[in-house]
Design a protein around this motif. Structure first.
Motif, mmCIF file in Angstrom:
data_model
loop_
_atom_site.group_PDB
_atom_site.id
_atom_site.type_symbol
_atom_site.label_atom_id
_atom_site.label_comp_id
_atom_site.label_asym_id
_atom_site.label_seq_id
_atom_site.Cartn_x
_atom_site.Cartn_y
_atom_site.Cartn_z
ATOM 1 N N ILE A 68 0.836 -1.204 0.000
ATOM 2 C CA ILE A 68 0.000 0.000 0.000
ATOM 3 C C ILE A 68 0.872 1.256 0.000
ATOM 4 C CG2 ILE A 68 -1.677 1.340 1.330
ATOM 5 C CD1 ILE A 68 -2.838 -1.335 2.313
ATOM 6 N N SER A 69 1.933 1.254 0.800
ATOM 7 C CA SER A 69 2.834 2.415 0.863
ATOM 8 C C SER A 69 3.512 2.655 -0.482
ATOM 9 C CB SER A 69 3.894 2.200 1.944
ATOM 10 O OG SER A 69 3.292 2.081 3.222
ATOM 11 N N ARG A 70 3.948 1.575 -1.125
ATOM 12 C CA ARG A 70 4.585 1.724 -2.439
ATOM 13 C C ARG A 70 3.574 2.168 -3.487
ATOM 14 N NH1 ARG A 70 9.666 0.424 -2.249
ATOM 15 N NH2 ARG A 70 10.459 -1.054 -0.691
ATOM 16 N N ALA A 71 2.330 1.711 -3.354
ATOM 17 C CA ALA A 71 1.277 2.117 -4.289
ATOM 18 C C ALA A 71 0.981 3.612 -4.167
ATOM 19 C CB ALA A 71 0.005 1.309 -4.028
ATOM 20 N N GLN A 72 1.060 4.144 -2.984
ATOM 21 C CA GLN A 72 0.812 5.573 -2.782
ATOM 22 C C GLN A 72 1.906 6.416 -3.425
ATOM 23 O OE1 GLN A 72 0.495 5.426 1.491
ATOM 24 N NE2 GLN A 72 -1.733 5.227 1.470
ATOM 25 N N VAL A 73 3.143 5.935 -3.348
ATOM 26 C CA VAL A 73 4.251 6.634 -4.013
ATOM 27 C C VAL A 73 4.084 6.558 -5.525
ATOM 28 C CG1 VAL A 73 6.746 6.653 -4.406
ATOM 29 C CG2 VAL A 73 5.840 6.228 -2.110
ATOM 30 N N ARG A 74 3.719 5.391 -6.014
ATOM 31 C CA ARG A 74 3.514 5.199 -7.450
ATOM 32 C C ARG A 74 2.387 6.103 -7.949
ATOM 33 N NH1 ARG A 74 5.426 3.852 -12.463
ATOM 34 N NH2 ARG A 74 3.955 2.583 -13.659
ATOM 35 N N HIS A 75 1.351 6.276 -7.132
ATOM 36 C CA HIS A 75 0.228 7.127 -7.522
ATOM 37 C C HIS A 75 0.699 8.537 -7.819
ATOM 38 C CE1 HIS A 75 -3.263 9.743 -7.216
ATOM 39 N NE2 HIS A 75 -4.012 8.685 -7.447
ATOM 40 N N ARG A 76 1.548 9.075 -6.964
ATOM 41 C CA ARG A 76 2.024 10.447 -7.162
ATOM 42 C C ARG A 76 2.803 10.569 -8.469
ATOM 43 N NH1 ARG A 76 2.600 9.985 -1.449
ATOM 44 N NH2 ARG A 76 4.788 9.345 -1.589
ATOM 45 N N GLU A 77 3.593 9.543 -8.788
ATOM 46 C CA GLU A 77 4.375 9.570 -10.028
ATOM 47 C C GLU A 77 3.466 9.556 -11.256
ATOM 48 O OE1 GLU A 77 6.738 6.104 -9.618
ATOM 49 O OE2 GLU A 77 8.140 6.972 -8.158
ATOM 50 N N ILE A 78 2.466 8.674 -11.246
ATOM 51 C CA ILE A 78 1.575 8.550 -12.408
ATOM 52 C C ILE A 78 0.687 9.773 -12.537
ATOM 53 C CG2 ILE A 78 -0.330 7.222 -13.398
ATOM 54 C CD1 ILE A 78 2.461 5.953 -13.666
ATOM 55 N N ARG A 79 0.212 10.289 -11.429
ATOM 56 C CA ARG A 79 -0.621 11.498 -11.474
ATOM 57 C C ARG A 79 0.153 12.659 -12.088
ATOM 58 N NH1 ARG A 79 -4.720 14.157 -8.490
ATOM 59 N NH2 ARG A 79 -5.341 15.869 -9.880
ATOM 60 N N LYS A 80 1.418 12.783 -11.716
ATOM 61 C CA LYS A 80 2.256 13.842 -12.270
ATOM 62 C C LYS A 80 2.428 13.651 -13.777
ATOM 63 C CE LYS A 80 5.752 15.040 -9.806
ATOM 64 N NZ LYS A 80 7.088 15.075 -9.134
ATOM 65 N N LEU A 81 2.613 12.399 -14.212
ATOM 66 C CA LEU A 81 2.770 12.109 -15.640
ATOM 67 C C LEU A 81 1.498 12.461 -16.411
ATOM 68 C CD1 LEU A 81 4.230 10.779 -18.083
ATOM 69 C CD2 LEU A 81 3.278 8.589 -17.304
ATOM 70 N N ILE A 82 0.343 12.039 -15.890
ATOM 71 C CA ILE A 82 -0.920 12.313 -16.577
ATOM 72 C C ILE A 82 -1.173 13.804 -16.681
ATOM 73 C CG2 ILE A 82 -3.431 12.078 -16.431
ATOM 74 C CD1 ILE A 82 -3.026 9.327 -15.217
ATOM 75 N N ASP A 83 -0.958 14.531 -15.591
ATOM 76 C CA ASP A 83 -1.192 15.983 -15.594
ATOM 77 C C ASP A 83 -0.251 16.684 -16.573
ATOM 78 O OD1 ASP A 83 -3.168 15.679 -13.728
ATOM 79 O OD2 ASP A 83 -1.947 16.310 -12.017
ATOM 80 N N LYS A 84 0.997 16.220 -16.642
ATOM 81 C CA LYS A 84 1.973 16.835 -17.547
ATOM 82 C C LYS A 84 1.572 16.635 -19.002
ATOM 83 C CE LYS A 84 6.879 16.662 -18.826
ATOM 84 N NZ LYS A 84 8.198 16.013 -18.532
#
Length: 280
Positions: free
Chosen positions: A255-271
């Motif tokens: 779950i902790s690693r998934a939360q970190v991954r979420h931030r990375e993907i969200r940043k990619l999608i927004d960019k």
């Protein structure tokens, strides 16, 4: 020599890397493959996205269809519908055959439907045009173009990006004829309420945890797990299709690693979305 060892004893071949805290493709155990995204890939769709995680490639196209009575159900007269479908054609892997959707494709489609509902990425009330009479149905078709493991993560990113790319045409109901009138020139972005992102894991020998498994790693693992979180760190879903059990400590690590991954993907999608909007 190494190629023969890999063919004859694939599990032992992978173990020889895992005990050194690395993987055959050079990644660390908790390292995701390179993720790329293209939004607006299908000009004829109402929203689309193409996602690659390593070699795994999925394209998502959204088609918006108006549904009249009796489609809006009595139980939900003020809601529309989102219908996902995952296609795994033979062209994406020799492991898939022509014909009716196989078990993995059906399970992936159901997983996507569950994520849409549990995360409330789009509120179906926003798809209502006129209560009890007219609503939007969003058909979300996800096709795998190249399969090398971690299908679910790729599908979730593709769906989310395509939904962010979708725009609803303006619809009014003529008071005299009671018929809907659609203005395709006037569109508004689909409102995205939550941003679910999936992170998949595999377990080897009931103890070694890896992220973003390849197709071969999935086949050799003793357990698989997919964790879906949103931007607030909220747990939307935990999907574990059989295999050995995981301790509470291991689940919390995922779950902790998934939360970190979420931030990375969200940043990619927004960019990428911002780049498309600005016309760059």
């Amino acid at each position: 020599m190494a190629a023969g060892f890999k063919t004859a004893e694939p599990l032992e071949y992978h173990r020889s890397f895992l005990k050194e805290n690395c993987r055959p493709d050079g990644r660390e155990l908790v390292e995701f493959r390179t993720t790329t995204l293209n939004i607006g890939s299908i000009s004829t769709a109402d929203g689309s996205a193409l996602v690659k995680i390593g070699n795994t490639t999925v394209i998502c196209g959204i088609k918006m269809v108006r549904a009249c009575q009796p489609n809006p159900s009595v139980e939900a007269p003020n809601k529309g519908y989102i219908v996902p479908n995952v296609d795994l054609p033979p062209l994406c892997s020799s492991g898939f055959r022509p014909g009716a959707p196989g078990e993995q494709a059906q399970a992936a489609s159901q997983f996507m439907a569950d994520i849409i509902e549990s995360s409330e990425v789009v509120k179906t009330e926003d798809l209502c045009i006129e209560r009890g009479k007219l609503c939007w149905v969003l058909y979300c078709d996800l096709m795998c173009l190249d399969y090398d493991g971690n299908l679910l993560d790729t599908c979730v990113i593709a769906l989310l990006a395509a939904l962010k790319n979708a725009q609803l045409p303006e619809v009014t109901v003529n008071a005299e004829t009671s018929l809907p009138e659609v203005d395709l020139k006037k569109r508004k972005p689909l409102q995205i309420h939550r941003h679910p992102v999936a992170s998949s894991f595999c377990v080897f020998d009931n103890s070694i945890l890896i992220v973003d498994p390849t197709g071969e790693e999935e086949r050799l693992s003793t357990a698989q797990l997919t964790v879906v979180t949103d931007e607030d760190g909220r747990l939307c879903s935990v999907h574990k299709p059989g295999g050995t059990s995981l301790s509470g400590e291991r689940l919390q690590e995922c779950i902790s690693r998934a939360q970190v991954r979420h931030r990375e993907i969200r940043k990619l999608i927004d960019k990428v979305a911002q780049s498309v909007t600005s016309g760059k």
